[in-house]
Write an enzyme that holds these catalytic residues in place. Sequence first.
Site, PDB file in Angstrom:
ATOM      1  N   HIS A 312      14.022   3.441  -4.784  1.00 12.80           N
ATOM      2  CA  HIS A 312      15.231   2.961  -5.425  1.00 12.80           C
ATOM      3  C   HIS A 312      16.431   3.546  -4.708  1.00 12.80           C
ATOM      4  O   HIS A 312      16.384   4.694  -4.278  1.00 12.80           O
ATOM      5  CB  HIS A 312      15.263   3.368  -6.908  1.00 12.80           C
ATOM      6  CG  HIS A 312      16.253   2.583  -7.691  1.00 12.80           C
ATOM      7  ND1 HIS A 312      17.572   2.952  -7.776  1.00 12.80           N
ATOM      8  CD2 HIS A 312      16.122   1.437  -8.396  1.00 12.80           C
ATOM      9  CE1 HIS A 312      18.204   2.059  -8.506  1.00 12.80           C
ATOM     10  NE2 HIS A 312      17.363   1.123  -8.896  1.00 12.80           N
ATOM     11  N   ASP A 369       9.931  -1.943 -11.918  1.00 12.79           N
ATOM     12  CA  ASP A 369       9.111  -3.134 -11.666  1.00 12.79           C
ATOM     13  C   ASP A 369       7.631  -2.827 -11.507  1.00 12.79           C
ATOM     14  O   ASP A 369       6.801  -3.724 -11.521  1.00 12.79           O
ATOM     15  CB  ASP A 369       9.597  -3.841 -10.389  1.00 12.79           C
ATOM     16  CG  ASP A 369      10.977  -4.423 -10.589  1.00 12.79           C
ATOM     17  OD1 ASP A 369      11.223  -4.942 -11.683  1.00 12.79           O
ATOM     18  OD2 ASP A 369      11.790  -4.348  -9.666  1.00 12.79           O
TER      19      ASP A 369
HETATM   20  N1  ACO Z   1       7.394   1.475   0.642  1.00  9.48           N
HETATM   21  C1  ACO Z   1       7.364   2.148   1.843  1.00  9.48           C
HETATM   22  N2  ACO Z   1       8.431   2.745   2.377  1.00  9.48           N
HETATM   23  C2  ACO Z   1       9.597   2.676   1.729  1.00  9.48           C
HETATM   24  C3  ACO Z   1       9.723   2.002   0.494  1.00  9.48           C
HETATM   25  C4  ACO Z   1       8.563   1.395  -0.045  1.00  9.48           C
HETATM   26  N3  ACO Z   1       8.619   0.735  -1.207  1.00  9.48           N
HETATM   27  N4  ACO Z   1      11.001   2.068   0.054  1.00  9.48           N
HETATM   28  C5  ACO Z   1      11.673   2.770   0.998  1.00  9.48           C
HETATM   29  N5  ACO Z   1      10.823   3.138   1.999  1.00  9.48           N
HETATM   30  C6  ACO Z   1      11.157   3.979   3.161  1.00  9.48           C
HETATM   31  C7  ACO Z   1      11.937   3.205   4.215  1.00  9.48           C
HETATM   32  O1  ACO Z   1      11.103   2.585   5.156  1.00  9.48           O
HETATM   33  C8  ACO Z   1      12.784   4.285   4.806  1.00  9.48           C
HETATM   34  O2  ACO Z   1      11.958   5.048   5.663  1.00  9.48           O
HETATM   35  P1  ACO Z   1      12.552   5.694   7.037  1.00  9.48           P
HETATM   36  O3  ACO Z   1      13.532   6.729   6.591  1.00  9.48           O
HETATM   37  O4  ACO Z   1      11.351   6.231   7.743  1.00  9.48           O
HETATM   38  O5  ACO Z   1      13.227   4.566   7.769  1.00  9.48           O
HETATM   39  C9  ACO Z   1      13.133   5.190   3.626  1.00  9.48           C
HETATM   40  O6  ACO Z   1      12.031   5.006   2.714  1.00  9.48           O
HETATM   41  C10 ACO Z   1      14.446   4.838   2.951  1.00  9.48           C
HETATM   42  O7  ACO Z   1      14.427   3.457   2.593  1.00  9.48           O
HETATM   43  P2  ACO Z   1      15.696   2.512   2.571  1.00  9.48           P
HETATM   44  O8  ACO Z   1      15.263   1.103   2.781  1.00  9.48           O
HETATM   45  O9  ACO Z   1      16.745   3.049   3.494  1.00  9.48           O
HETATM   46  O10 ACO Z   1      16.203   2.724   1.081  1.00  9.48           O
HETATM   47  P3  ACO Z   1      17.199   1.783   0.292  1.00  9.48           P
HETATM   48  O11 ACO Z   1      17.875   2.638  -0.693  1.00  9.48           O
HETATM   49  O12 ACO Z   1      18.065   1.012   1.228  1.00  9.48           O
HETATM   50  O13 ACO Z   1      16.241   0.705  -0.411  1.00  9.48           O
HETATM   51  C11 ACO Z   1      14.822  -0.340  -2.007  1.00  9.48           C
HETATM   52  C12 ACO Z   1      15.876   0.764  -1.749  1.00  9.48           C
HETATM   53  C13 ACO Z   1      15.376  -1.693  -1.523  1.00  9.48           C
HETATM   54  C14 ACO Z   1      14.577  -0.431  -3.506  1.00  9.48           C
HETATM   55  C15 ACO Z   1      13.517   0.032  -1.250  1.00  9.48           C
HETATM   56  O14 ACO Z   1      13.022   1.266  -1.724  1.00  9.48           O
HETATM   57  C16 ACO Z   1      12.453  -1.057  -1.362  1.00  9.48           C
HETATM   58  O15 ACO Z   1      12.480  -2.003  -0.574  1.00  9.48           O
HETATM   59  N6  ACO Z   1      11.515  -0.949  -2.336  1.00  9.48           N
HETATM   60  C17 ACO Z   1      10.510  -1.965  -2.572  1.00  9.48           C
HETATM   61  C18 ACO Z   1      11.121  -3.136  -3.330  1.00  9.48           C
HETATM   62  C19 ACO Z   1      11.363  -2.802  -4.776  1.00  9.48           C
HETATM   63  O16 ACO Z   1      10.509  -2.279  -5.487  1.00  9.48           O
HETATM   64  N7  ACO Z   1      12.566  -3.182  -5.252  1.00  9.48           N
HETATM   65  C20 ACO Z   1      12.954  -2.993  -6.664  1.00  9.48           C
HETATM   66  C21 ACO Z   1      14.068  -2.008  -6.794  1.00  9.48           C
HETATM   67  S1  ACO Z   1      14.442  -1.740  -8.486  1.00  9.48           S
HETATM   68  C22 ACO Z   1      15.252  -3.101  -8.979  1.00  9.48           C
HETATM   69  O17 ACO Z   1      15.991  -3.730  -8.298  1.00  9.48           O
HETATM   70  C23 ACO Z   1      15.023  -3.529 -10.309  1.00  9.48           C
END
Ligand code: ACO
Length: 434
Positions: A312, A369
């Site tokens: 998140h 979720d």
């Molecule tokens: N699985 C694996 N790796 C992940 C995940 C994941 N679910 N989420 C983040 N990471 C990793 C990224 O690859 C990144 O790694 P790095 O530093 O080696 O490059 C690091 O964690 C940071 O991730 P970002 O994408 O920069 O984080 P951001 O805050 O931009 O994204 C998000 C947040 C979009 C929610 C992301 O965690 C994600 O895509 N999660 C899966 C989708 C999801 O469950 N969305 C629902 C969110 S809650 C809602 O809207 C109700």
Amino acid sequence: MTEPKSNENVTVVDNTTGKQTTFPLLSGTAGAKVIDIRNLYKDLGYFTFDPGYTATGSCQSAITYIDGDEGILLYRGYPIEQLAEKSDFMEVCHLLLFGELPDKKQKDQFVWDITHHTMVHDQISNFFRGFRRDAHPMAVVCGVVGALSAFYHDSTDINDPWHRKVASYRLIAKMPTIAAMAYKYSVGQPFVYPSNTLDYAANFLRMCFAVPAEEYEVNPIVAKALDLIFILHADHEQNASASTVRLAGSTGANPFACIAAGCAALWGPSHGGANEEVLKMLNQIGDKNKVGDWVKKAKDPDDPFRLFGFGHRVYKNHDPRANVIRKAAHQVLNELGVNDPLLEVAIELEKIALEDEYFVKRRLYPNVDFYSGIMLKAMGFPTSMFTALFAVGRTVGWIAQWNELIEDPSQKINRPRQLYTGPTSRDYIPVDKR
Ligand code: ACO
């Protein structure tokens, strides 16, 4: 809404010119202080660069507060855990819209008002028939919500408080009707009209699952669980869809158009579309013994796969909604006597990911979720309806954010700037000379 006064400043020295300027440091009632950079361009001739708005406060708001490090979520000051345990969705709607929990008389009036706005203009049924039967419910929801402004001209004047109130009630009341119609249309069953004898969640269940050929009795366990899901999804401060609603609203667009924009933003798999993706992912994993392989895949930088329902932007400790929903999912499946093997896969996935260094280091925890899909599946909803259900719960948050924006005297059209990296000025060359 008055802006907080500042007694503190932050001084910025421009090393390239030696120029120095001071910006007010603003304190809210909770959370990190913010630097008021509205004079930055005027004073120093620079813009800020913050793709994804990771460090940008876009507005002043008194609705929802999140402390991502502590895993705290407050609606108008009330912890989500208390509201989830003791309140109901209609009370939460009143709280988010008007700032206070209603007393008995206010609550009865509010429930009456919402209940008596649930029907949609009959012409809207014809509108549905223009969609393909296999359309995704969110595609239909985006279209039909956008079309509401073509039906309710008497509540589109954003400068009239009465219009705003009627539009707000209409959106909260009609969203379940529209989502249920989208579902009925997709399964080829006749639309079921709302019933004023039922509460919000029970009415939605009936509109989704009743058929004219037989009596339908709402299961109170399912209705209570759905009410809880709506409470947990009701608002989440300046998330992507709420920010989209605010951005559209800042142009003066009518509330129906703004909420349609919010629905479109919610649909993405990084946001509200994740609940659908979680269930698809759990189905794909299929067996708890295969969880390790999928965790490996999620960690592979060359593989675009991510664990849906994990991570998140704001929560870096735990998502308090996930804690509530995990408990509720176990309870509801138990009470309904559903033995879903996907729950086992989810538990194993959560366990392995929470212990894995990759997830620990990046502070990735299950979000709301992760467990909601398992609950919704047990209630009988198909995966394709999950995001539409999220939209039903979130509409009140969008509407509260939109009303706050319209009533904020400091609001301006939302118009970010950019760091331009394209070609500089060049002369046009006729086609035969290129
Ligand atoms: N699985 C694996 N790796 C992940 C995940 C994941 N679910 N989420 C983040 N990471 C990793 C990224 O690859 C990144 O790694 P790095 O530093 O080696 O490059 C690091 O964690 C940071 O991730 P970002 O994408 O920069 O984080 P951001 O805050 O931009 O994204 C998000 C947040 C979009 C929610 C992301 O965690 C994600 O895509 N999660 C899966 C989708 C999801 O469950 N969305 C629902 C969110 S809650 C809602 O809207 C109700």
